[in-house]
Scaffold this motif. Structure first.
Motif, PDB file in Angstrom:
ATOM      1  N   UNK A  53       3.679   5.681  -8.100  1.00 29.65           N
ATOM      2  CA  UNK A  53       2.152   5.713  -7.971  1.00 29.65           C
ATOM      3  C   UNK A  53       1.794   5.117  -6.620  1.00 29.65           C
ATOM      4  N   UNK A  54       0.597   5.583  -6.483  1.00 27.67           N
ATOM      5  CA  UNK A  54      -0.303   5.025  -5.288  1.00 27.67           C
ATOM      6  C   UNK A  54      -0.445   3.497  -5.679  1.00 27.67           C
ATOM      7  N   UNK A  55      -0.658   2.667  -4.604  1.00 25.66           N
ATOM      8  CA  UNK A  55      -0.914   1.414  -4.626  1.00 25.66           C
ATOM      9  C   UNK A  55      -1.865   0.570  -3.715  1.00 25.66           C
ATOM     10  N   UNK A  89       0.831  -0.940  -0.046  1.00 21.86           N
ATOM     11  CA  UNK A  89       0.073  -0.070   0.173  1.00 21.86           C
ATOM     12  C   UNK A  89       0.917   1.377   0.030  1.00 21.86           C
ATOM     13  N   UNK A  90       0.554   2.206  -0.911  1.00 20.22           N
ATOM     14  CA  UNK A  90       1.023   3.675  -1.083  1.00 20.22           C
ATOM     15  C   UNK A  90      -0.260   4.315  -1.034  1.00 20.22           C
ATOM     16  N   UNK A  91      -0.300   5.369  -0.106  1.00 24.05           N
ATOM     17  CA  UNK A  91      -1.590   6.167  -0.203  1.00 24.05           C
ATOM     18  C   UNK A  91      -1.406   7.313  -1.428  1.00 24.05           C
ATOM     19  N   UNK A  92      -2.699   7.623  -1.755  1.00 25.69           N
ATOM     20  CA  UNK A  92      -2.739   8.627  -2.822  1.00 25.69           C
ATOM     21  C   UNK A  92      -2.195   9.914  -2.507  1.00 25.69           C
ATOM     22  N   UNK A 113       4.610  11.324  -4.888  1.00 29.41           N
ATOM     23  CA  UNK A 113       5.152  10.233  -4.370  1.00 29.41           C
ATOM     24  C   UNK A 113       6.458   9.877  -4.825  1.00 29.41           C
ATOM     25  N   UNK A 114       7.744   9.818  -4.306  1.00 26.40           N
ATOM     26  CA  UNK A 114       8.686   9.349  -4.877  1.00 26.40           C
ATOM     27  C   UNK A 114       9.695   8.370  -4.251  1.00 26.40           C
ATOM     28  N   UNK A 133       9.949   5.080   0.603  1.00 25.67           N
ATOM     29  CA  UNK A 133       9.044   5.857  -0.142  1.00 25.67           C
ATOM     30  C   UNK A 133       8.846   7.222   0.473  1.00 25.67           C
ATOM     31  N   UNK A 134       8.756   8.251  -0.196  1.00 20.66           N
ATOM     32  CA  UNK A 134       8.571   9.474   0.246  1.00 20.66           C
ATOM     33  C   UNK A 134       7.169   9.948  -0.259  1.00 20.66           C
TER      34      UNK A 134
END
Length: 335
Positions: free
Chosen positions: A251-253, A234-237, A241-242, A289-290
Motif C-alpha cells: 500500500x502507499x505510505x 514514502x511509497x507514492x499512490x 504496488x508490489x 518496491x515496484x
C-alpha cells in the motif's frame, strides 16, 4: 612576502583575524513544491531529468547491463589497473542497501555477477569494479611493453561505457581501518567522476556519514547523496504496488512533503556554509518496491550515473544523427 632592492625578504603584514570576517550561514535553497506523488526527488540546483532522459537511461542499462563484467575485486589502490573508461563509485554504511541498489541500477544477474546482497553487514570487503558498455563491453586489456618479454601493464578499456565501483560498507569498525585505501582511491583516481553517498532514508545521516562527507569535501571530490530504502518513509499512490521478487501487494505510505522535509534536514551536513558541498540534488529510491512495474526511483539514479560520466545523451544523439542521415538520403534521392 615582499623584497627590498637587495633581495632581502620582508615579512608581509599579518592577516586580519578570522573573527573579523562575517560568519556565513547556510541558507536553504528555494524549493519548488512537488507537483505530484512521483515528484519526490529534490533538484534544488540542477534540472530534473525529462521523460526522454529517463527513457534513455533505462534503455542503456536494460540493454547493456546484461553484458556487465566483474573486472576486478581489489583491496589496495595500487593494484587498480590504468583506465580509459570513466568511473563512478557508491559508498555507504554497512546494510544501507547499497548492493541491492547496484543490482537494480545495473540490471544484471545478481548471484552470478554483481554486488551480492548479504544478511551479514559489511559483506563487501573489497572494491569491486563492474564494467558496462555496448559490445565488446568493458574489459581489462594486457598491453605489452616494447622490447620487454614481460606481461606488460593492464588497462581497462571499453568505448562508450562506464565502470561502477562498489566500495566496502563502513560498519562498526573505525573509519581509519576502513578507509585508508578507499580515500586513496577517491582522492587519486583520475577516472573517477562522482561518488554517490547512500544514506538511510529512515535513519538519516550518522557521525560516520558526516566524516565521509567532510573527507570528500576537503578532497574536492564530486559527490551526491542518495536516500536508500525510501519505502520505509514514502511509497507514492499508484494502481499497482508490489514487493520486488515476491509479488506481494503493498500500500502507499507517507507523504512526499514528509520525505522532502527529511531531505531538507540533511542540508547542514551536505551543503555547509564553507567549502564545496554535495551536488545540488537529492535522490530517493527503493530497490525493493515496484510501482507500476518499475522499481521506485531507480531510473532517476540511472540517469544521474550517466550524467556524471557525460553519457546522458549518447543514444539520443545517435538517434538524431541517424534521423538526419535518413532525411539527407531522401533529399538526395529526389534530386
Amino acid at each position: 612576502m615582499q623584497t627590498r632592492d637587495t633581495g632581502e625578504l620582508i615579512p608581509s603584514a599579518p592577516s586580519a583575524s578570522l573573527q573579523s570576517y562575517p560568519k556565513s550561514k547556510t541558507k536553504a535553497p528555494p524549493e519548488t513544491p512537488p507537483t505530484g506523488p512521483h515528484d519526490y526527488n529534490w533538484y534544488y540546483e540542477t534540472a530534473p531529468p525529462t521523460p526522454p532522459n529517463k527513457t534513455h537511461a533505462n534503455t542503456f542499462f536494460d540493454k547493456h547491463g546484461k553484458q556487465a563484467t566483474l573486472l576486478r575485486s581489489i583491496a589496495h589502490f595500487r593494484k587498480l589497473p590504468e583506465t580509459d573508461v570513466p568511473e563512478v563509485a557508491f559508498i555507504g554504511r554497512s546494510n544501507v542497501g547499497k548492493s541491492s541498489l547496484l543490482n537494480a541500477v545495473m540490471g544484471c544477474n545478481t548471484k552470478a555477477l554483481l554486488a551480492r546482497t548479504s544478511s551479514t553487514p559489511g559483506f563487501t570487503k573489497t572494491m569491486n569494479l563492474y564494467g558496462i558498455a555496448p559490445d565488446p563491453g568493458v574489459r581489462i586489456k594486457q598491453e605489452s611493453l616494447s622490447g620487454s618479454g614481460g606481461p606488460g601493464r593492464e588497462k581497462i578499456v571499453g568505448p562508450g561505457g562506464l565502470v561502477i565501483v562498489d566500495m566496502p560498507g563502513y560498519g562498526s569498525g573505525s573509519l581509519s581501518a576502513w578507509g585508508v585505501e578507499i580515500m586513496k582511491y577517491v582522492q587519486s583516481r583520475k577516472a573517477l567522476r562522482r561518488v554517490f553517498v547512500l544514506l538511510d532514508a529512515e535513519h538519516g545521516v550518522k557521525d560516520k556519514d558526516r566524516s565521509i562527507l567532510a573527507s570528500l569535501r576537503l578532497a574536492g571530490v564530486s559527490h551526491q547523496v542518495i536516500l536508500s530504502k525510501m519505502d520505509k518513509l514514502y511509497i507514492p499512490k499508484a494502481n499497482e504496488i508490489k514487493e520486488f521478487g515476491k509479488g506481494r501487494k503493498l500500500k502507499s505510505k507517507g507523504t512526499v512533503t514528509g520525505l522532502r522535509a527529511k531531505m531538507r534536514a540533511l542540508l547542514p551536513d551536505i551543503k555547509p556554509p564553507v567549502g564545496g558541498g554535495a551536488l545540488g540534488e537529492i535522490l530517493a529510491c527503493s530497490s525493493e518496491v515496484l510501482v507500476e512495474g518499475k522499481r521506485l526511483g531507480i531510473e532517476d539514479v540511472r540517469f544521474a550515473v550517466l550524467k556524471a560520466v557525460g553519457m546522458e545523451g549518447e543514444e539520443r544523439k545517435g538517434f538524431t544523427e541517424s534521423k538526419k542521415k535518413k532525411k539527407k538520403a531522401v533529399v538526395e534521392a529526389k534530386m
